[in-house]
Enzyme design. Structure first.
Site, PDB file in Angstrom:
ATOM      1  N   ASP A   1      -2.528  21.872 -16.300  1.00 45.69           N
ATOM      2  CA  ASP A   1      -1.697  21.902 -17.513  1.00 45.69           C
ATOM      3  C   ASP A   1      -0.265  22.413 -17.331  1.00 45.69           C
ATOM      4  OD1 ASP A   1      -4.116  21.129 -18.498  1.00 45.69           O
ATOM      5  OD2 ASP A   1      -4.415  22.826 -19.832  1.00 45.69           O
TER       6      ASP A   1
ATOM      7  N   LYS B   1      -7.424  16.097 -20.775  1.00 50.40           N
ATOM      8  CA  LYS B   1      -8.564  16.864 -21.291  1.00 50.40           C
ATOM      9  C   LYS B   1      -8.289  17.336 -22.716  1.00 50.40           C
ATOM     10  CE  LYS B   1      -7.127  21.237 -19.065  1.00 50.40           C
ATOM     11  NZ  LYS B   1      -6.973  22.089 -20.231  1.00 50.40           N
TER      12      LYS B   1
ATOM     13  N   LYS C   1     -10.049  23.291 -23.218  1.00 49.42           N
ATOM     14  CA  LYS C   1      -9.459  24.241 -22.273  1.00 49.42           C
ATOM     15  C   LYS C   1      -9.985  23.989 -20.862  1.00 49.42           C
ATOM     16  CE  LYS C   1      -7.382  26.102 -25.780  1.00 49.42           C
ATOM     17  NZ  LYS C   1      -6.051  25.529 -26.089  1.00 49.42           N
TER      18      LYS C   1
ATOM     19  N   CYS D   1      -6.956  28.168 -19.749  1.00 50.97           N
ATOM     20  CA  CYS D   1      -7.426  26.916 -19.133  1.00 50.97           C
ATOM     21  C   CYS D   1      -7.808  27.072 -17.666  1.00 50.97           C
ATOM     22  CB  CYS D   1      -6.390  25.820 -19.334  1.00 50.97           C
ATOM     23  SG  CYS D   1      -6.266  25.360 -21.079  1.00 50.97           S
TER      24      CYS D   1
HETATM   25  N1  TIU Z   1      -3.556  25.259 -20.743  1.00 49.94           N
HETATM   26  C1  TIU Z   1      -3.857  26.294 -21.507  1.00 49.94           C
HETATM   27  O1  TIU Z   1      -4.129  27.389 -21.038  1.00 49.94           O
HETATM   28  N2  TIU Z   1      -3.776  26.080 -22.890  1.00 49.94           N
HETATM   29  C2  TIU Z   1      -3.552  27.073 -23.776  1.00 49.94           C
HETATM   30  O2  TIU Z   1      -3.575  26.836 -24.984  1.00 49.94           O
HETATM   31  N3  TIU Z   1      -3.256  28.301 -23.280  1.00 49.94           N
HETATM   32  C3  TIU Z   1      -2.872  29.414 -23.952  1.00 49.94           C
HETATM   33  O3  TIU Z   1      -2.772  30.467 -23.325  1.00 49.94           O
HETATM   34  N4  TIU Z   1      -2.600  29.351 -25.228  1.00 49.94           N
END
Ligand code: TIU
Length: 232
Positions: free
Chosen positions: A31, A136, A139, A169
């Protein structure tokens, strides 16, 4: 740092050394999306300090370059949803009670919607041809995706997991991977969080109890192992 044999690289790690098998080990970058990392994106709009995540870009670039040079498998993930939001749980949409929600128009297009600018991976780490991108909705990178099938077909049994955020995530993915039999190694400077204390505890959760979910190391130690492998 030394080679066990031609197909095993030893990486110093917590809680003990990681035996990396280059032909069975993939780099999974979680991500690294514009909306989470860039100024003016969704993450910053929610009040987060994105500089804490930007620190991970250069270490990821170094690791990615080394893996590409070594010809090892690289995969990228993106968190986001269908244009019609049919895969967005109502519970996720309303969570946080923020004014702007997933699917709404945000600073970089519709928030966390596939195909929008903010949803895409930052240019510094952009995938190249042959590197699968896993979209995806959750998370974890295994839930509701074809990641496990892709890894199984490629004979992958080990994952170096990097990206953001450490405790959300990345941590969820490491736990999912561990339950599916993958050995996960997390390079500490290649993962980041909006909350430094969660980053630290997120890493400790992985290595606690003699590596309950996996291993953590300094990315320089992976680079050293890879270059020793290349030299042998
Ligand atoms: N990729 C990921 O960790 N998505 C989140 O929403 N992370 C947060 O820490 N908010």
């Amino acid at each position: 740092m030394s080679n066990l044999n031609s197909s095993t690289l030893i990486v110093e790690a917590d809680p003990y050394e990681y035996q990396l098998h280059p032909d069975k080990c993939a780099l999974l970058i979680i991500d690294m999306q514009r909306d989470f990392l860039e100024p003016g994106g969704f993450g910053e709009m929610l009040g987060n300090d994105v500089s804490l995540l930007q620190k991970t870009i250069a270490p990821n670039q170094r690791l990615l370059a080394a893996r590409r040079t070594a010809g090892m498998m690289v995969l990228h993930t993106r968190e986001g949803h269908r244009q019609d939001l049919r895969d967005l749980p109502p519970s996720k949409k309303i969570r946080g009670r923020s004014e702007k929600k997933i699917g709404d128009d945000g600073p970089k297009g519709r928030i966390l919607v596939r195909g929008e600018d903010g949803h895409d991976i930052i240019p510094e780490l952009y995938p190249i041809a042959g590197e699968p991108v896993i979209d995806k909705p959750g998370k974890g990178a295994f839930w509701a995706t074809d990641l496990h099938a892709i890894l199984q077909h490629a004979g992958i049994k080990q994952l170096v997991v990097t990206g953001v955020t450490t405790e959300v995530c990345v941590n969820t993915t490491v736990r999912e991977a561990n339950d599916r039999g993958y050995e996960c190694l997390v390079p500490s400077d290649c993962v980041g969080s909006y909350f430094p204390e969660f980053h630290d505890v997120g890493l400790r959760m992985i290595t606690a109890q003699r590596g309950i979910f996996g291993w953590v190391t300094d990315p320089a130690k992976i680079l050293a192992a890879l270059s020793s492998g290349a030299a042998s």
